[in-house]
Design a protein around this motif. Structure first.
Motif, PDB file in Angstrom:
ATOM      1  N   MET A  29     -12.763 -37.071 -11.351  1.00  0.00           N
ATOM      2  CA  MET A  29     -13.317 -37.155  -9.994  1.00  0.00           C
ATOM      3  C   MET A  29     -14.646 -36.412  -9.924  1.00  0.00           C
ATOM      4  O   MET A  29     -15.629 -36.903  -9.343  1.00  0.00           O
ATOM      5  N   ALA A  30     -14.700 -35.224 -10.523  1.00  0.00           N
ATOM      6  CA  ALA A  30     -15.925 -34.435 -10.499  1.00  0.00           C
ATOM      7  C   ALA A  30     -17.054 -35.144 -11.230  1.00  0.00           C
ATOM      8  O   ALA A  30     -18.174 -35.270 -10.713  1.00  0.00           O
ATOM      9  N   ALA A  31     -16.781 -35.602 -12.456  1.00  0.00           N
ATOM     10  CA  ALA A  31     -17.819 -36.248 -13.252  1.00  0.00           C
ATOM     11  C   ALA A  31     -18.311 -37.524 -12.587  1.00  0.00           C
ATOM     12  O   ALA A  31     -19.512 -37.810 -12.547  1.00  0.00           O
ATOM     13  N   PHE A  32     -17.369 -38.308 -12.043  1.00  0.00           N
ATOM     14  CA  PHE A  32     -17.738 -39.546 -11.355  1.00  0.00           C
ATOM     15  C   PHE A  32     -18.606 -39.256 -10.129  1.00  0.00           C
ATOM     16  O   PHE A  32     -19.665 -39.860  -9.929  1.00  0.00           O
ATOM     17  N   ALA A  33     -18.155 -38.306  -9.289  1.00  0.00           N
ATOM     18  CA  ALA A  33     -18.882 -37.987  -8.061  1.00  0.00           C
ATOM     19  C   ALA A  33     -20.270 -37.437  -8.370  1.00  0.00           C
ATOM     20  O   ALA A  33     -21.253 -37.780  -7.697  1.00  0.00           O
ATOM     21  N   LEU A  34     -20.370 -36.593  -9.376  1.00  0.00           N
ATOM     22  CA  LEU A  34     -21.660 -36.015  -9.733  1.00  0.00           C
ATOM     23  C   LEU A  34     -22.595 -37.066 -10.312  1.00  0.00           C
ATOM     24  O   LEU A  34     -23.788 -37.104  -9.987  1.00  0.00           O
ATOM     25  N   ALA A  35     -22.065 -37.930 -11.168  1.00  0.00           N
ATOM     26  CA  ALA A  35     -22.897 -38.988 -11.743  1.00  0.00           C
ATOM     27  C   ALA A  35     -23.401 -39.918 -10.644  1.00  0.00           C
ATOM     28  O   ALA A  35     -24.564 -40.332 -10.656  1.00  0.00           O
ATOM     29  N   ARG A  36     -22.541 -40.239  -9.671  1.00  0.00           N
ATOM     30  CA  ARG A  36     -22.942 -41.085  -8.551  1.00  0.00           C
ATOM     31  C   ARG A  36     -24.060 -40.427  -7.755  1.00  0.00           C
ATOM     32  O   ARG A  36     -24.889 -41.101  -7.141  1.00  0.00           O
ATOM     33  N   ALA A  37     -24.061 -39.103  -7.732  1.00  0.00           N
ATOM     34  CA  ALA A  37     -25.077 -38.355  -6.985  1.00  0.00           C
ATOM     35  C   ALA A  37     -26.355 -38.147  -7.796  1.00  0.00           C
ATOM     36  O   ALA A  37     -27.274 -37.477  -7.331  1.00  0.00           O
ATOM     37  N   GLY A  38     -26.414 -38.710  -8.993  1.00  0.00           N
ATOM     38  CA  GLY A  38     -27.610 -38.593  -9.816  1.00  0.00           C
ATOM     39  C   GLY A  38     -27.693 -37.325 -10.629  1.00  0.00           C
ATOM     40  O   GLY A  38     -28.756 -36.996 -11.160  1.00  0.00           O
ATOM     41  N   VAL A  39     -26.582 -36.611 -10.753  1.00  0.00           N
ATOM     42  CA  VAL A  39     -26.545 -35.364 -11.517  1.00  0.00           C
ATOM     43  C   VAL A  39     -26.315 -35.679 -12.987  1.00  0.00           C
ATOM     44  O   VAL A  39     -25.506 -36.548 -13.326  1.00  0.00           O
ATOM     45  N   LYS A  40     -27.019 -34.975 -13.870  1.00  0.00           N
ATOM     46  CA  LYS A  40     -26.789 -35.133 -15.308  1.00  0.00           C
ATOM     47  C   LYS A  40     -25.530 -34.375 -15.671  1.00  0.00           C
ATOM     48  O   LYS A  40     -25.507 -33.148 -15.661  1.00  0.00           O
ATOM     49  N   VAL A  41     -24.476 -35.120 -15.989  1.00  0.00           N
ATOM     50  CA  VAL A  41     -23.175 -34.519 -16.207  1.00  0.00           C
ATOM     51  C   VAL A  41     -22.646 -34.902 -17.586  1.00  0.00           C
ATOM     52  O   VAL A  41     -22.890 -36.013 -18.066  1.00  0.00           O
ATOM     53  N   LYS A  42     -21.964 -33.979 -18.200  1.00  0.00           N
ATOM     54  CA  LYS A  42     -21.287 -34.219 -19.478  1.00  0.00           C
ATOM     55  C   LYS A  42     -19.824 -33.829 -19.294  1.00  0.00           C
ATOM     56  O   LYS A  42     -19.528 -32.779 -18.704  1.00  0.00           O
ATOM     57  N   ILE A  43     -18.907 -34.672 -19.778  1.00  0.00           N
ATOM     58  CA  ILE A  43     -17.482 -34.386 -19.643  1.00  0.00           C
ATOM     59  C   ILE A  43     -16.809 -34.498 -21.001  1.00  0.00           C
ATOM     60  O   ILE A  43     -17.058 -35.450 -21.754  1.00  0.00           O
ATOM     61  N   VAL A  44     -15.967 -33.516 -21.311  1.00  0.00           N
ATOM     62  CA  VAL A  44     -15.270 -33.482 -22.599  1.00  0.00           C
ATOM     63  C   VAL A  44     -13.781 -33.280 -22.360  1.00  0.00           C
ATOM     64  O   VAL A  44     -13.361 -32.751 -21.327  1.00  0.00           O
ATOM     65  N   ASP A  45     -12.989 -33.698 -23.332  1.00  0.00           N
ATOM     66  CA  ASP A  45     -11.536 -33.550 -23.205  1.00  0.00           C
ATOM     67  C   ASP A  45     -10.937 -33.391 -24.599  1.00  0.00           C
ATOM     68  O   ASP A  45     -11.414 -34.008 -25.564  1.00  0.00           O
ATOM     69  N   LYS A  46      -9.883 -32.583 -24.690  1.00  0.00           N
ATOM     70  CA  LYS A  46      -9.250 -32.325 -25.982  1.00  0.00           C
ATOM     71  C   LYS A  46      -8.352 -33.471 -26.436  1.00  0.00           C
ATOM     72  O   LYS A  46      -8.008 -33.570 -27.610  1.00  0.00           O
ATOM     73  N   ARG A  47      -7.947 -34.341 -25.510  1.00  0.00           N
ATOM     74  CA  ARG A  47      -7.073 -35.462 -25.874  1.00  0.00           C
ATOM     75  C   ARG A  47      -7.891 -36.558 -26.557  1.00  0.00           C
ATOM     76  O   ARG A  47      -8.981 -36.896 -26.109  1.00  0.00           O
ATOM     77  N   PRO A  48      -7.355 -37.147 -27.628  1.00  0.00           N
ATOM     78  CA  PRO A  48      -8.104 -38.209 -28.312  1.00  0.00           C
ATOM     79  C   PRO A  48      -8.228 -39.485 -27.499  1.00  0.00           C
ATOM     80  O   PRO A  48      -9.175 -40.248 -27.663  1.00  0.00           O
ATOM     81  N   ILE A  49      -7.259 -39.721 -26.590  1.00  0.00           N
ATOM     82  CA  ILE A  49      -7.301 -40.898 -25.726  1.00  0.00           C
ATOM     83  C   ILE A  49      -6.847 -40.474 -24.336  1.00  0.00           C
ATOM     84  O   ILE A  49      -6.244 -39.415 -24.153  1.00  0.00           O
TER      85      ILE A  49
END
Length: 624
Positions: A29-49
């Motif tokens: 939700m955070a990454a989506f909302a920030l990207a929609r707002a034109g923010v340069k965002v990077k998202i990472v996760d420890k799960r392979p899928i």
């Protein structure tokens, strides 16, 4: 992903506005909302899928409204199962259980979505992932953070990247390359961020690294969860069910397709190890289903060919002592609050955390708001979490308690449980969340709009467009585009005196940065276009639809012909009307300021509204 530096086995460093750690519902939700707002965002996760099955699955009405504000609700409603009825079963005189009552699952009616939607977490994540991909944002996985450092001397520097995070891209990410002998070592990457959000779950690495403690306690209630396609004679298997029996309690949650989730109360001694922790090796889906059979008697449920997902857990009720470090590194979701899942709040609360924070970060990063705005994230969401835990303690105790009987007069009666279910309906639906007074919630002039509670989300209402008499809803104008909404209830614009007041307000909104005499906050903007990047202004007239001319209203109050509305009944005579009356709007006209997340921020009388609103916004916003 940055190009690896082959000379030292380490990725080149990268600069981002926001680094999100964790790609569950809160992180996405955070990454989506920030990207929609034109923010340069990077998202990472420890799960392979991403999650394939199970996990959280209940979406409450307020969260559906949020999805609608992003244009995501159609897919959610198409793929999910709607729950309209809650059935209650209790012990019968002849042994076993019997149907006691059926009531609306969502007791709140002031919404366009008076139901709960169930859809497994993986499918909800996919909605975000697919839309993020269209914006060029992908989750980097499997990636784990190694270290985080904050340069406290640069915390207040708006141009700085004071948070340094080292990430490790684990070997499984390069399994295919390794198989070809092209790479043998794990890669590390340095990310320099302006802000970091830890949305990495109940065992949050970010929270632990920041030294933030969780306050609360663990209960003695042990529950098992199993997802399956049921073969049963329980008549309410496609309704939400709250079941109390002398053999324990159970909740039935219909799911997408033909699947159903069963929450089953278990005997703790069978699955708890010597350290007081759940030992999944001592359990399994068959054991959970066998416990369900005892609770559901005399109704039967067959063993399926396969189980979609299962787990067991002890209910813990805890809240983080704080939500950030210097308002540069934040935590959200399960990282800052844990509670039982049966009230359907986990995923909803988590996504609402991120929704609350994202628009604030966007404005601070753009330079349209002071950094002080970020303090309101902890102020609002931690109080909500504490209220949630208070509710959850009561609800979990009632749900896990023994049912009332002649032999157990201290047990939980149906009347007691039903009253709690209905009393807490506004809270569980998300529609009754109340934010307290702060810089961005000013409890002023409530009498001018009696039924528009300041600090709560704005309710939907049917209206029509002035230009073409098309029926619309007030919530159609609450798009999550980071803009504050100024709903100008103009009164009867056919009255010259009233129109004069409207024109005075409109003139005060017109930017005039070269004027030395004007002290208006709005006048400080460089242009009307600049002002409209921060404010979306929507006039709502009470003039008769037979006489109103949309273009007679001052141009400063509308940026498009479709954004002039009328409180009137549509041409069929069935939709709209009496919105002023239902909201308790003063006939003299009012301006209702609504935050980018849909919550009412303050109310001002049309006379002098520009001064009142300017004073309000200038405490945390910047004209540019």
């Amino acid at each position: 992903m940055p190009i690896p530096d082959s000379t030292n086995g380490t990725h080149q460093s990268e600069k981002v506005d926001v680094l999100v750690i964790g790609a569950g519902p809160a992180g996405l939700m955070a990454a989506f909302a920030l990207a929609r707002a034109g923010v340069k965002v990077k998202i990472v996760d420890k799960r392979p899928i991403k999650v394939a099955a199970g996990q959280a699955d209940g979406i409450m009405p307020r969260t559906v409204e949020v999805f609608k504000s992003y244009g995501l609700s159609d897919r959610l409603l198409r793929e999910g199962q709607q729950l309209h009825v809650a059935a209650f079963y209790n012990p019968s005189n002849s042994g076993g259980i019997e149907l006691t009552d059926r009531v609306p699952d969502v007791t709140a009616t002031d919404t366009n979505f008076p139901f709960e939607v169930t859809l497994h977490q993986g499918a909800i994540e996919a909605i975000f992932l697919d839309n993020m991909r269209d914006m060029g944002v992908e989750v980097s996985r499997p990636v784990v953070p190694i270290s985080v450092e904050l340069d406290e001397e640069r915390v207040e520097d708006s141009n700085a990247y004071p948070v340094r995070v080292v990430l490790r891209h684990t070997l499984s990410e390069y399994a295919e390359l390794e198989g070809r002998g092209e790479r043998k070592e794990e890669e590390t990457e340095v990310v320099n961020a302006k802000y970091v959000l830890g949305a990495d779950g109940a065992h949050s690495w970010v929270r632990k690294t920041l030294g933030i403690d969780m306050e609360g306690e663990q209960t003695d209630y042990v529950w098992g969860v199993v997802d399956l396609v049921p073969e049963t004679d329980l008549p309410d298997i496609r309704n939400k069910c709250a079941i109390h029996s002398n053999n324990g309690s159970c909740m039935v949650i219909p799911r997408e397709g033909d699947k159903v989730r069963l929450y089953i109360q278990l005997d703790g001694k069978d699955v708890i190890d010597s350290n007081g922790r759940v030992d999944k090796a001592k359990a399994g889906p068959e054991m959970i289903l066998n416990a369900a059979r005892k609770t559901l008697h005399p109704f039967t449920i067959q063993t399926p060919d396969s189980f979609d997902w299962w787990t067991i857990y002890i209910i813990g009720q805890r809240v983080a002592e704080r939500y950030s470090l210097h308002d540069r590194v934040f935590i959200a979701g399960d990282a800052c609050h844990t509670h039982s899942p049966k009230a359907g709040q986990g995923m909803n609360a988590s996504m609402q955390d991120s929704y609350n924070l994202a628009w604030k970060l966007a404005h601070v990063l753009r330079g349209t708001a002071h950094r002080s705005l970020l303090r309101t994230y902890q102020f609002e969401r931690r109080q909500y979490a504490q209220d949630l835990i208070s509710f959850d303690k009561k609800f979990a105790k009632l749900f896990s308690g023994k049912p009332y009987s002649e032999l157990n007069i201290d047990g939980v009666s149906h009347a007691e449980f039903l009253q709690a279910f209905q009393t807490f309906g506004g809270f569980t639906s998300g529609l009754g969340v109340q934010y307290a007074a702060s810089d961005i919630i000013v409890m002023k002039n409530q009498h001018l709009a009696k039924n528009v509670p300041i600090g709560r989300r704005l309710s939907p209402r049917p209206l029509i467009r002035a230009a073409d008499s098309r029926p619309v809803d007030l919530h159609d104008y609450l798009a999550s585009d980071t803009r504050f909404k100024l709903f100008v209830f103009t009164g009867d614009t056919h009255d010259p005196h009233q129109m004069a007041k409207v024109e005075t307000f409109a003139n005060a909104l017109i930017p005039n940065p070269t004027s030395e005499s004007s002290s208006s906050f709005f006048a400080g903007f460089s242009s009307l276009q600049a002002l409209r990047t921060v404010f979306d202004i929507v006039p709502i007239s009470s003039e008769r639809k037979q006489t109103i001319k949309y273009n007679a209203l001052p141009n400063a109050l509308w940026e498009h012909w479709s954004k002039v509305l009328v409180d009137a009944v549509d041409m069929t005579g069935k939709i709209g009307g009496k919105v002023y009356e239902s909201l308790g709007i003063d006939a003299g006209g009012v301006v209702i300021a609504v935050r980018p997340d849909g919550y009412v921020a303050t109310i001002a009388p049309l006379d002098g509204a520009a001064a009142d609103l300017g004073s309000f916004f200038s405490t945390f916003m910047k004209a540019f």
